[in-house]
Design a protein around this motif. Structure first.
Motif, short mmCIF file in Angstrom:
data_model
loop_
_atom_site.label_atom_id
_atom_site.label_comp_id
_atom_site.label_asym_id
_atom_site.label_seq_id
_atom_site.Cartn_x
_atom_site.Cartn_y
_atom_site.Cartn_z
N VAL A 178 8.99 9.41 -11.94
CA VAL A 178 9.46 10.46 -12.84
C VAL A 178 8.33 11.44 -13.16
CG1 VAL A 178 10.40 10.92 -15.14
CG2 VAL A 178 11.22 8.97 -13.83
N ARG A 179 7.13 10.93 -13.35
CA ARG A 179 6.00 11.78 -13.75
C ARG A 179 5.54 12.74 -12.66
NH1 ARG A 179 2.12 10.35 -17.83
NH2 ARG A 179 2.86 8.71 -19.23
N ASN A 180 5.69 12.34 -11.39
CA ASN A 180 5.06 13.09 -10.29
C ASN A 180 6.10 13.63 -9.32
OD1 ASN A 180 2.24 12.36 -11.02
ND2 ASN A 180 3.00 10.30 -10.60
N PRO A 181 6.57 14.85 -9.53
CA PRO A 181 7.57 15.43 -8.61
C PRO A 181 7.09 15.46 -7.16
CG PRO A 181 7.33 16.79 -10.58
CD PRO A 181 6.23 15.77 -10.63
N SER A 182 5.78 15.54 -6.94
CA SER A 182 5.27 15.66 -5.58
C SER A 182 5.50 14.40 -4.74
CB SER A 182 3.76 15.97 -5.61
OG SER A 182 3.06 14.92 -6.26
N ILE A 183 5.65 13.23 -5.38
CA ILE A 183 5.84 12.01 -4.61
C ILE A 183 7.31 11.64 -4.46
CG2 ILE A 183 3.62 11.16 -5.45
CD1 ILE A 183 5.20 9.05 -7.06
N ARG A 184 8.19 12.30 -5.20
CA ARG A 184 9.60 11.90 -5.19
C ARG A 184 10.23 11.97 -3.80
NH1 ARG A 184 11.23 15.44 -10.26
NH2 ARG A 184 9.99 14.38 -11.86
N SER A 242 6.42 0.33 -13.45
CA SER A 242 5.32 1.26 -13.20
C SER A 242 5.68 2.25 -12.10
CB SER A 242 4.05 0.49 -12.81
OG SER A 242 3.65 -0.37 -13.85
N PHE A 243 6.42 1.76 -11.08
CA PHE A 243 6.87 2.66 -10.02
C PHE A 243 7.76 3.75 -10.59
CE2 PHE A 243 10.52 3.77 -7.40
CZ PHE A 243 9.90 4.38 -6.31
N LEU A 244 8.74 3.37 -11.45
CA LEU A 244 9.65 4.36 -12.03
C LEU A 244 8.88 5.39 -12.84
CD1 LEU A 244 12.58 5.26 -12.57
CD2 LEU A 244 12.57 3.75 -14.57
N ASN A 245 7.90 4.93 -13.60
CA ASN A 245 7.08 5.85 -14.39
C ASN A 245 6.39 6.86 -13.48
OD1 ASN A 245 4.35 6.61 -15.75
ND2 ASN A 245 5.64 5.87 -17.42
N ALA A 246 5.82 6.39 -12.39
CA ALA A 246 5.13 7.28 -11.45
C ALA A 246 6.13 8.22 -10.78
CB ALA A 246 4.38 6.47 -10.41
N SER A 270 0.83 -1.20 0.00
CA SER A 270 0.00 0.00 0.00
C SER A 270 0.86 1.25 0.00
CB SER A 270 -0.91 -0.01 1.23
OG SER A 270 -0.13 -0.08 2.42
N ALA A 271 2.16 1.09 0.38
CA ALA A 271 3.04 2.26 0.43
C ALA A 271 3.53 2.66 -0.95
CB ALA A 271 4.24 1.96 1.33
N CYS A 272 3.41 1.77 -1.93
CA CYS A 272 3.96 2.03 -3.26
C CYS A 272 2.91 2.62 -4.20
CB CYS A 272 4.48 0.73 -3.87
SG CYS A 272 6.21 0.42 -3.52
N PRO A 273 3.33 3.51 -5.08
CA PRO A 273 2.39 4.03 -6.09
C PRO A 273 2.16 3.03 -7.22
CG PRO A 273 4.55 5.02 -6.39
CD PRO A 273 4.64 4.19 -5.14
N ALA A 274 2.91 1.92 -7.24
CA ALA A 274 2.73 0.89 -8.26
C ALA A 274 3.27 -0.43 -7.73
CB ALA A 274 3.47 1.29 -9.55
N GLY A 275 2.81 -1.52 -8.32
CA GLY A 275 3.19 -2.83 -7.82
C GLY A 275 4.42 -3.42 -8.45
#
Length: 410
Positions: free
Chosen positions: A51-57, A45-49, A36-41
């Protein structure tokens, strides 16, 4: 099917066939687990998220990031690293971050699973342990205009982002390495281009790592025929003269050795551009051999005019892609230049402008966002085409290393 069988037979005869193995994007099956802590499984997909979302980095970045370059290896606190992260996602491609005076460039990324020493929290004082990591290698790339998902050419140096498992089961960025010496990625054309004929057809093939196997094999068959021709009698003598001249130049200036070897490899690949070979022919036709003779003679003539080094910009500079001509002008230099993608003529550039000294480099800043910097290093001209490129078509570039050419005495 007949065409495919013909290529397969020709490829087998030339020893070009090897087993095709489907790429394994996730080299450690069973190690991926969704939390549940990850934006992708999964990591891709995690790397894509990420790079795309500076707010979660920040959440998925270690408290300190190891920043590695050929000249430095230091720990950077997360708060200071945020503005250093190199990538973003625009349109359909990853690309380098756009910064003042520097336009972002498309990149291609490949990921791999590895095990290495990791500081679990990213802190310098934490003891390192052996831990599984994901490595995301990236390099600047130009994509095919008709097939934007396919890489036509890569350039510049490969780089790497390394992610380790965090305590919550997700991943966190622990290292950002630039100009890595060992990578699955390397600069150069990613496509072969060739022209083969058969019964009732003539086809231009464009094949790359992700391309059609029949097309790739067709081009490799032609490439092997050209290589065989270059080892025969009259062409072999020309090829030997080219190697001897390159060796002489490299001995006179060791800094020239690597770039001129790359230049020669690109030249050899470009020989396929105009050769029009019959599918079932075992050797090249007379007119194709004559074409190769002309190309080899022209390339050797250029090498014979190439100087090992030059200490001043004034004069002519050239590589396999194009040339730049410098003339002095009121404290600066007037420059005319052109370049073309040599393997396929996929793009062309034309340039006229003035360069002036700025912080140890020669800089041209145009009215349409152009930003080109030039630097003399080890007697060679290093060109970085970093801004917008109205002077180029199809994402072309003047970037590269150019060699000094002596004045034509005719």
């Amino acid at each position: 099917m007949k065409l495919a069988a013909t290529f397969v037979a020709a490829g087998a005869a030339l020893g070009l066939l090897s087993p095709i193995v489907a790429p394994n994007a996730y080299a450690a099956p069973g190690r991926e687990r969704q939390t549940s802590a990850c934006p992708a499984g999964d990591f891709a997909s995690f790397l894509n998220a990420y790079v795309r979302n500076p707010s979660i980095r920040p959440r998925y970045t270690a408290p300190t990031v190891r920043f590695v370059t050929p000249d430095a290896n230091r720990q950077v606190p997360l708060t200071a690293y945020a503005d250093t992260f190199p990538l973003e996602f625009v349109g359909v491609h990853y690309r380098t971050q756009s910064r003042p005076g520097e336009v972002g460039r498309d990149v291609t990324i490949t990921t791999s699973y590895a095990t290495g020493p990791v500081h679990p929290t990213g802190e310098t004082g934490a003891p390192a342990r052996s831990s599984p990591v994901w490595q995301a290698d990236w390099i600047k790339a130009r994509f095919d205009e008709d097939h934007p998902e396919l890489v036509a050419e890569t350039y510049d140096k490969p780089n790497r982002l390394t992610f380790a498992r965090a305590d919550d089961g997700c991943w966190q960025l622990i290292e950002d390495a630039r100009d890595v010496s060992r990578s699955a990625l390397a600069a150069g054309p990613q496509w072969l281009s060739c022209h083969l004929r058969g019964d009732g057809f003539a086809e231009r093939y464009r094949a790359g790592p992700a391309g059609d196997r029949v097309a790739a094999l067709a081009c490799h068959v032609l490439e092997a025929r050209i290589d065989a021709a270059l080892k025969s009698d009259d062409l072999a003598a020309r090829a030997l003269s080219i190697r001897q001249r390159i060796a002489m130049l490299s001995k006179a200036n060791p800094a020239l050795r690597s770039p001129i070897a790359t230049d020669e490899r690109r030249f050899r690949r470009s020989l396929m551009r105009e050769v029009d070979s019959q599918v079932d022919e075992k050797t090249l036709r007379k007119e194709d051999r004559q074409y190769l003779e002309g190309r080899l003679d022209a390339y050797l003539a250029g090498l014979n005019r190439t100087q090992p080094r030059r200490s001043r910009p004034v004069g002519l500079w050239r590589n396999v892609s194009g040339e730049m001509l410098f003339a002095g002008s009121n404290g600066g230099y007037d420059v005319e230049g052109w370049a073309a993608e040599p393997e396929m003529f996929g793009w062309t550039c034309e340039f006229t402008g003035t360069f002036r000294q700025e912080n140890g480099q020669l800089i041209h800043k145009g009215t349409e966002g152009e930003h080109i910097s030039l630097q003399l290093k080890d007697g060679l001209l290093h060109v970085a085409d970093e801004g917008r490129r109205p002077q180029c078509g199809l994402m072309g570039t003047l970037s590269g290393i150019y060699f000094p050419i002596e004045k034509d005495r005719r």
